[in-house]
Design a protein around this motif. Sequence first.
Motif, mmCIF file in Angstrom:
data_model
loop_
_atom_site.group_PDB
_atom_site.id
_atom_site.type_symbol
_atom_site.label_atom_id
_atom_site.label_comp_id
_atom_site.label_asym_id
_atom_site.label_seq_id
_atom_site.Cartn_x
_atom_site.Cartn_y
_atom_site.Cartn_z
ATOM 1 N N LEU A 44 4.329 6.707 7.508
ATOM 2 C CA LEU A 44 3.336 7.103 6.355
ATOM 3 C C LEU A 44 3.725 6.409 5.040
ATOM 4 O O LEU A 44 3.026 6.118 4.114
ATOM 5 N N GLU A 45 5.054 6.780 4.621
ATOM 6 C CA GLU A 45 5.777 6.388 3.380
ATOM 7 C C GLU A 45 5.555 4.759 3.326
ATOM 8 O O GLU A 45 5.211 4.397 2.164
ATOM 9 N N PHE A 46 5.999 4.011 4.335
ATOM 10 C CA PHE A 46 5.820 2.668 4.287
ATOM 11 C C PHE A 46 4.219 2.300 4.008
ATOM 12 O O PHE A 46 4.229 1.396 3.350
ATOM 13 N N LEU A 47 3.430 3.011 4.774
ATOM 14 C CA LEU A 47 1.947 2.581 4.688
ATOM 15 C C LEU A 47 1.398 2.855 3.073
ATOM 16 O O LEU A 47 0.357 2.253 2.748
ATOM 17 N N LYS A 48 1.883 3.872 2.548
ATOM 18 C CA LYS A 48 1.588 4.203 1.157
ATOM 19 C C LYS A 48 2.349 3.582 0.102
ATOM 20 O O LYS A 48 1.810 3.402 -1.232
ATOM 21 N N PRO A 50 3.438 1.296 -2.650
ATOM 22 C CA PRO A 50 2.732 0.058 -3.445
ATOM 23 C C PRO A 50 3.319 -1.428 -3.421
ATOM 24 O O PRO A 50 2.576 -2.189 -3.654
ATOM 25 N N GLU A 51 4.575 -1.469 -3.139
ATOM 26 C CA GLU A 51 5.183 -2.973 -3.360
ATOM 27 C C GLU A 51 5.132 -3.468 -1.777
ATOM 28 O O GLU A 51 5.502 -4.746 -1.775
ATOM 29 N N ILE A 52 4.670 -2.776 -1.053
ATOM 30 C CA ILE A 52 4.510 -3.469 0.487
ATOM 31 C C ILE A 52 3.178 -3.989 0.510
ATOM 32 O O ILE A 52 2.156 -3.373 0.327
ATOM 33 N N SER A 53 2.898 -5.237 0.922
ATOM 34 C CA SER A 53 1.597 -6.009 0.975
ATOM 35 C C SER A 53 0.898 -5.270 2.071
ATOM 36 O O SER A 53 1.199 -4.972 3.044
ATOM 37 N N GLN A 54 -0.501 -5.391 1.574
ATOM 38 C CA GLN A 54 -1.480 -5.058 2.641
ATOM 39 C C GLN A 54 -1.450 -5.670 4.125
ATOM 40 O O GLN A 54 -1.495 -5.187 5.275
ATOM 41 N N ILE A 55 -0.894 -7.016 3.948
ATOM 42 C CA ILE A 55 -0.895 -7.712 5.279
ATOM 43 C C ILE A 55 0.356 -7.177 6.293
ATOM 44 O O ILE A 55 0.188 -7.165 7.377
ATOM 45 N N ASN A 56 1.344 -6.798 5.566
ATOM 46 C CA ASN A 56 2.502 -6.147 6.312
ATOM 47 C C ASN A 56 2.236 -4.983 6.862
ATOM 48 O O ASN A 56 2.433 -4.312 7.756
ATOM 49 N N THR A 58 -1.004 -3.805 7.583
ATOM 50 C CA THR A 58 -1.862 -3.846 8.531
ATOM 51 C C THR A 58 -1.332 -4.549 10.047
ATOM 52 O O THR A 58 -1.649 -4.275 10.988
ATOM 53 N N SER A 59 -0.305 -5.216 9.822
ATOM 54 C CA SER A 59 0.698 -5.793 10.890
ATOM 55 C C SER A 59 1.236 -4.602 11.720
ATOM 56 O O SER A 59 1.247 -4.645 12.822
ATOM 57 N N VAL A 60 1.576 -3.699 10.746
ATOM 58 C CA VAL A 60 2.615 -2.583 11.553
ATOM 59 C C VAL A 60 1.505 -1.753 12.004
ATOM 60 O O VAL A 60 1.743 -1.230 13.351
ATOM 61 N N ILE A 61 0.188 -1.503 11.500
ATOM 62 C CA ILE A 61 -0.728 -0.502 12.350
ATOM 63 C C ILE A 61 -1.109 -1.348 13.453
ATOM 64 O O ILE A 61 -1.129 -0.569 14.455
ATOM 65 N N SER A 62 -1.178 -2.673 13.515
ATOM 66 C CA SER A 62 -1.320 -3.489 14.939
ATOM 67 C C SER A 62 -0.361 -3.077 15.800
ATOM 68 O O SER A 62 -0.751 -2.800 16.874
ATOM 69 N N ASN A 63 0.790 -3.191 15.343
ATOM 70 C CA ASN A 63 1.767 -3.282 16.374
ATOM 71 C C ASN A 63 2.127 -1.772 16.986
ATOM 72 O O ASN A 63 2.484 -1.525 18.010
ATOM 73 N N VAL A 64 1.836 -0.946 16.050
ATOM 74 C CA VAL A 64 2.163 0.369 16.436
ATOM 75 C C VAL A 64 1.348 1.070 17.308
ATOM 76 O O VAL A 64 1.339 1.515 18.221
ATOM 77 N N PHE A 65 -0.266 0.722 16.894
ATOM 78 C CA PHE A 65 -1.413 1.474 17.660
ATOM 79 C C PHE A 65 -2.406 0.423 18.440
ATOM 80 O O PHE A 65 -2.934 1.059 19.307
ATOM 81 N N ARG A 66 -2.156 -0.771 18.360
ATOM 82 C CA ARG A 66 -3.222 -1.500 19.215
ATOM 83 C C ARG A 66 -2.901 -1.197 20.746
ATOM 84 O O ARG A 66 -1.816 -1.307 20.881
ATOM 85 N N GLY A 67 -3.938 -1.260 21.275
ATOM 86 C CA GLY A 67 -3.694 -0.878 22.659
ATOM 87 C C GLY A 67 -3.627 0.305 23.205
ATOM 88 O O GLY A 67 -3.760 0.850 24.240
ATOM 89 N N ARG A 68 -3.364 1.341 22.326
ATOM 90 C CA ARG A 68 -3.369 2.604 22.254
ATOM 91 C C ARG A 68 -4.444 3.687 21.850
ATOM 92 O O ARG A 68 -4.752 4.463 22.152
ATOM 93 N N VAL A 69 -5.145 2.929 20.997
ATOM 94 C CA VAL A 69 -6.318 3.577 20.274
ATOM 95 C C VAL A 69 -7.434 2.433 20.067
ATOM 96 O O VAL A 69 -7.159 1.474 20.278
ATOM 97 N N SER A 70 -8.569 2.941 20.100
ATOM 98 C CA SER A 70 -9.933 2.037 20.165
ATOM 99 C C SER A 70 -9.934 1.225 18.699
ATOM 100 O O SER A 70 -9.183 1.513 17.913
ATOM 101 N N GLU A 71 -10.562 0.077 18.920
ATOM 102 C CA GLU A 71 -10.253 -0.948 17.740
ATOM 103 C C GLU A 71 -11.029 -0.378 16.533
ATOM 104 O O GLU A 71 -10.791 -0.646 15.487
ATOM 105 N N GLU A 72 -12.165 0.503 16.729
ATOM 106 C CA GLU A 72 -12.707 1.030 15.678
ATOM 107 C C GLU A 72 -11.814 1.847 14.663
ATOM 108 O O GLU A 72 -11.815 1.964 13.626
ATOM 109 N N ILE A 81 -5.910 1.745 4.172
ATOM 110 C CA ILE A 81 -4.908 0.796 3.820
ATOM 111 C C ILE A 81 -5.444 -0.063 2.581
ATOM 112 O O ILE A 81 -4.799 -0.172 1.398
ATOM 113 N N LYS A 82 -6.446 -0.958 2.945
ATOM 114 C CA LYS A 82 -7.321 -1.841 1.898
ATOM 115 C C LYS A 82 -7.559 -1.015 0.649
ATOM 116 O O LYS A 82 -7.364 -1.515 -0.471
#
Length: 177
Positions: A44-48, A50-56, A58-72, A81-82
């Motif tokens: 959560l600290e990583f996602l909050k 301010p110096e970490i890019s939005q792309i990084n 969202t990439s972490v979100i995808s790596n952690v949760f894709r396939g485990r939770v629905s696309e919505e 995040i945006k």
Amino acid sequence: MRDAASLKYAHALYEVALKENKLEEYLEDLKGILEVFEASDDLLEFLKHPEISQINKTSVISNVFRGRVSEEIIKLLNLLIKHDRIEDFRHVYKDYRKLALEHKGIKIALVKTAVELTDEERNLLKNKLSKKYNCEIELDEVIDQDIIGGVWVRVKDDVLDGTVKTKLDTMKKMLLN
């Protein structure tokens, strides 16, 4: 701090869930994500941060949760995040949960006690509240040692206050008058 935005996000997800008939699935997904965030402060600290890019992020979100939770749900996380609102996720979950449970005719009772309820006390309280409100009840429990003892319950706008603190405050007012 919580604002109206979390309710808007929750309501938008709720509308999508109703259309797709995925109310329960989304609720379980959100609950699972909340458990991951609670277990990993670093994520959560990583996602909050301010110096970490939005792309990084969202990439972490995808790596952690894709396939485990629905696309919505992934889309919701990316949207939070945006708009720099990932810290509002807990409130979005709570607001969505409330909407989903109300849709199923279940009311949420906020319960404050000085110590954690036992399973027996919890079941007894749920049964009494279910009878009083003529519906199924889910408890949201909060430990608040300031109330000293007893139970404080809020269901919608109805408050039931059986706390020692309130009784002592009432006695104090009576004695001072």
